[in-house]
Design an enzyme around this catalytic site. Structure first.
Site, mmCIF file in Angstrom:
data_model
loop_
_atom_site.group_PDB
_atom_site.id
_atom_site.type_symbol
_atom_site.label_atom_id
_atom_site.label_comp_id
_atom_site.label_asym_id
_atom_site.label_seq_id
_atom_site.Cartn_x
_atom_site.Cartn_y
_atom_site.Cartn_z
ATOM 1 N N CYS A 7 23.383 26.178 -17.402
ATOM 2 C CA CYS A 7 22.761 27.185 -18.250
ATOM 3 C C CYS A 7 23.267 27.102 -19.691
ATOM 4 O O CYS A 7 23.368 26.022 -20.262
ATOM 5 C CB CYS A 7 23.012 28.564 -17.635
ATOM 6 S SG CYS A 7 21.916 29.876 -18.208
ATOM 7 N N SER A 8 23.649 28.216 -20.288
ATOM 8 C CA SER A 8 24.042 28.261 -21.692
ATOM 9 C C SER A 8 25.417 27.680 -21.961
ATOM 10 O O SER A 8 25.769 27.435 -23.123
ATOM 11 C CB SER A 8 23.996 29.714 -22.190
ATOM 12 O OG SER A 8 24.765 30.555 -21.354
#
Length: 466
Positions: free
Chosen positions: A383-384
Site C-alpha cells: 500500500c502507501s
C-alpha cells in the site's frame, strides 16, 4: 525512463468498479427496492463445487439507499453493528468485517465475550474490544455478525448474553451473519439455522443439516448471511454492506478495497529472481503505528503464522497498543527499540496513510531498513508504505508496485495490474484486498508453492495448483 520518485506521489484516482468477488468465486449482488418499500437481497454465487445459489428474501424496510438525497441519508441514524470476539476468534475475519463495515459508515461495536477486553485471536494477534458483551444486552442492532475461528466460535457459543442478543435479532427479522466455523459451531446449537440454506468452512460442513447445507462461498437466506472463511471474508463483508446501505455503497467500498475479479490482474510478477532460503525458521519483523491499516497488519501476521514463520509485531509508538486506521485496537508484541536488538530475515511495512507517515518518522526503523538493505536481506512494503522505501532510496533500480492512490502515472519501474511484485530481495503489493496474495507469495518464496497452497486451502482462498 522516469523514476519511481515521479510516480509515487499522491493523486486522485477514479476507479472503474469491478464485480464483487471473493477469492474463490465470482459473486454478484443485487438489492433492489420493491413496491412495499422493503428490499430484496439476492446473492448469486458460482462455485466449482456447487451451482450458483440465489435467495431473494425480504429485508428490513427503510434502508439507506443511494437514491435518497444526501440530506435525507445524513438525517438517518447510523446503522449499528455488533461484532463479538473471544479467545481464538479468527483475526482476519473479525478485522476485515469491522474495517469494511466502518468504511461504509456503520457504527460497529466490537464486544468481548471474555471477562476482559483484550483477547488473543486464533493466530496470536492480540485485539482489544471496545466494550464487554454484557453492555450490549439491551441494545438494538441492525446487524449482528459473528467471526469464526477455533476455539473462538465455541467461546461465542457458550456466551449466554450473546446467544440472547442473536436470538432476539433473528426473531425480530433483523440481519445476522456468521462465517467460517461460526455457522456450524455457534448458530446451529442455538437453533438459528432452521430451514435456512447455510454454508461454512469445509472442515465443519458435515455438521450442517444435509438438506440445507450449500457449498458456496456466500449464502443469503432470509435475514441470515453465511460464508466459508478468511479467504471469502471480503465478499462476505461487502454483501453485508449492500444489505445495510445499498448496492452503490458496496461498490464504492469495493473499489477502495481493491476488490476485483480474479482475472482482472495477474497475481504476481518476479524480476531478478533470487532464492529465499534459510537453515532456520525465518524471522520477520512487522512494525506498526497508530493509523496502520489493520487489514494489512492482521492478514500478513495471520497467514505467515499459519505457515510457521516467526513473526514479531513491533510498535513505533510509546505504547505497545496502537489504534489502527479504522479504529481496531491491536497490541504489538514489543516496542521497536526492543525489537531492534534482534536481526530479521525480512522486514515488512504495512500501509495506511497515517501509519506510514508515523513509521517514516521512526529513526530506529529507518536504521533497521538501511541495515537490511546493506546486508542483502529481504524487505517489503504494501500500500502507501512503498513511499517509505522510496524516501530511503530502497527502491532505486527496482521494480515495485503501490496503492493506486500514490501512483500518478505509468513508468517502466512501476508495475501496474499486478497484485504482487518481487524484485530480488524486495517484495511490494498494492494493499488491502491484495495483501493475502502478498503474504502467500512470501510463504511460497520461503517454503515453496506446496506450503503456500496448503495455507491457502485452510483460508478457503483460491490459489493455483502449480
Amino acid at each position: 525512463m522516469e523514476s519511481l520518485c515521479s510516480v509515487l506521489l499522491p493523486t486522485t484516482v477514479k476507479f472503474s468498479y469491478p464485480n464483487l468477488t471473493s477469492t474463490a468465486t465470482v459473486a454478484s449482488f443485487s438489492i433492489k427496492n420493491v413496491a412495499s418499500g422493503q428490499r430484496r437481497a439476492a446473492a448469486t454465487v458460482k462455485s466449482s463445487e456447487n451451482p450458483a445459489k440465489t435467495i431473494s428474501p425480504a429485508q428490513p424496510a427503510n434502508p439507506v439507499s443511494s437514491s435518497k438525497s444526501t440530506s435525507t441519508a445524513a438525517s438517518l441514524p447510523p446503522k449499528k453493528v455488533l461484532v463479538p470476539i473471544g479467545f481464538g476468534t479468527e483475526e482476519m475475519e473479525a478485522v476485515i468485517m469491522v474495517d469494511v463495515l466502518r468504511r461504509a459508515g456503520a457504527d460497529v461495536i466490537v464486544a468481548s465475550v471474555e471477562p476482559q477486553l483484550q483477547i488473543e485471536a486464533s493466530c496470536g494477534t492480540k485485539l482489544v474490544a471496545d466494550t464487554s458483551i454484557s453492555s450490549c444486552s439491551d441494545q438494538i442492532f441492525d446487524l449482528v455478525a459473528l467471526p469464526g475461528g477455533m476455539p473462538g466460535s465455541v467461546r461465542l457459543r457458550d456466551c449466554e448474553v450473546l446467544q440472547k442478543i442473536t436470538r432476539q435479532q433473528a426473531e425480530a427479522r433483523r440481519l445476522y451473519g456468521a462465517i467460517c466455523a461460526a455457522p456450524a459451531v455457534t448458530l446451529l446449537p442455538w437453533g438459528l439455522l432452521r430451514r435456512k440454506q447455510t454454508t461454512c468452512h469445509p472442515a465443519f460442513f458435515d455438521k450442517l443439516p444435509t438438506f440445507w447445507a450449500v457449498k458456496s462461498n456466500i449464502q443469503v437466506s432470509g435475514v441470515l448471511t453465511t460464508s466459508r472463511g478468511p479467504g471469502t471474508c471480503f465478499v462476505f463483508a461487502l454483501c453485508l454492506v449492500e444489505q445495510l446501505f445499498g448496492e452503490s455503497v458496496a461498490k464504492e467500498i469495493g473499489e477502495l478495497l481493491l476488490v476485483g475479479p480474479a482475472d482482472d490482474e495477474s497475481r504476481k510478477e518476479e524480476f531478478n529472481k533470487v532464492e529465499w532460503s534459510f537453515d532456520h525458521i525465518p524471522r520477520i519483523l512487522i512494525p506498526v503505528a497508530n493509523g496502520s491499516e489493520e487489514i494489512e497488519v492482521v492478514t500478513i501476521v495471520d497467514i505467515l503464522r499459519r505457515a510457521k514463520v516467526d513473526i514479531t509485531v513491533a510498535s513505533v509508538e510509546k505504547s505497545v497498543q496502537i489504534l489502527a486506521s479504522q479504529g481496531t485496537k491491536i497490541i504489538a508484541d514489543k516496542l521497536i527499540g526492543v525489537a531492534a536488538k534482534s536481526t530479521y530475515d525480512l522486514i515488512i511495512l504495512p500501509g495506511g496513510n497515517g501509519g506510514a507517515e508515523r513509521l517514516s518518522k521512526s529513526r530506529i526503523l529507518k536504521s533497521l531498513l538501511k541495515e537490511q538493505e546493506l546486508a542483502g536481506r529481504i524487505y517489503g512494503a504494501v500500500c502507501s508504505s512503498s513511499g517509505i522505501l522510496l524516501k530511503q532510496g530502497l527502491l532505486k533500480g527496482k521494480k515495485a508496485t503501490a496503492h493506486p492512490s500514490i501512483a500518478s502515472k505509468p513508468t517502466d519501474e512501476l508495475v501496474n495490474n499486478t497484485k504482487v511484485v518481487i524484485d530480488g530481495n524486495l517484495i511490494t503489493s498494492r494493499g488491502l484486498a491484495t495483501v493475502a496474495e502478498f503474504a502467500l507469495a512470501i510463504v511460497s518464496k520461503l517454503y515453496g508453492h506446496a506450503r503456500a497452497r496448503s495455507v491457502a486451502e485452510g483460508l478457503v482462498y483460491e490459489y493455483p495448483k502449480t
